[in-house]
Each structure stands twice: as C-alpha cells, then as structure tokens.
Scaffold this motif. Structure first.
Motif, mmCIF file in Angstrom:
data_model
loop_
_atom_site.group_PDB
_atom_site.id
_atom_site.type_symbol
_atom_site.label_atom_id
_atom_site.label_comp_id
_atom_site.label_asym_id
_atom_site.label_seq_id
_atom_site.Cartn_x
_atom_site.Cartn_y
_atom_site.Cartn_z
ATOM 1 N N LEU A 3 0.744 -1.143 0.065
ATOM 2 C CA LEU A 3 0.104 -0.002 0.133
ATOM 3 C C LEU A 3 0.988 1.228 -0.059
ATOM 4 O O LEU A 3 0.428 2.130 -0.618
ATOM 5 N N TRP A 57 -7.534 8.243 5.520
ATOM 6 C CA TRP A 57 -8.690 7.665 6.484
ATOM 7 C C TRP A 57 -9.877 7.226 5.859
ATOM 8 O O TRP A 57 -10.114 5.946 6.194
ATOM 9 N N GLN A 60 -9.066 4.004 3.545
ATOM 10 C CA GLN A 60 -8.820 3.045 4.286
ATOM 11 C C GLN A 60 -10.483 2.370 4.793
ATOM 12 O O GLN A 60 -10.328 1.234 4.604
ATOM 13 N N ALA A 64 -11.807 -1.045 3.696
ATOM 14 C CA ALA A 64 -12.094 -2.265 4.712
ATOM 15 C C ALA A 64 -13.534 -2.405 4.790
ATOM 16 O O ALA A 64 -13.507 -3.608 5.214
#
Length: 65
Positions: A3, A57, A60, A64
């Motif tokens: 990543l 953020w 991510q 996720a």
C-alpha cells in the motif's frame, strides 16, 4: 508495504505529469511559493497534511468496508 508503494507510485505519477505537461506552469507555481512567508508555507503544508490524512483515512475505511 504494498500500500505504501502504491501511494508513493501515485504521488510520482501526479508529480511527473505536472512536470511533463506543464513545466513552465510549475516554475510559476514555485516562484509563487517562494514569494510566500514561512508561516504561509507552513499553513499550506499543514492543510495538505490534514487533507491527505483525511483522504487516507476515508480511503482506508472504504477499502476495509
């Protein structure tokens, strides 16, 4: 680790495109930055840091979820 490599690769792509497609404009931008005070450059850097952190953020969370 992959990543991080992806993120660095994307940064290099964007920077490379800016320099390849508009080198004279990049010189103008650099002259503009040099003309700013140290505090103004610091605030721009902090704003970029905050925006990058927020985007990472959010990204991510999307990856996720």
């Amino acid at each position: 680790m992959s990543l991080l490599a992806l993120a660095l690769g994307l940064v290099l792509i964007v920077e490379g495109l800016a320099l390849a497609l508009a080198p004279s404009r990049m010189e103008d931008v650099l002259r503009l930055i040099v003309g700013l005070s140290r505090d103004q450059r610091r605030m721009i850097g902090l704003a970029a840091l905050a925006l990058g952190t927020a985007l990472a953020w959010l990204g991510q969370g999307v990856l996720a979820g």
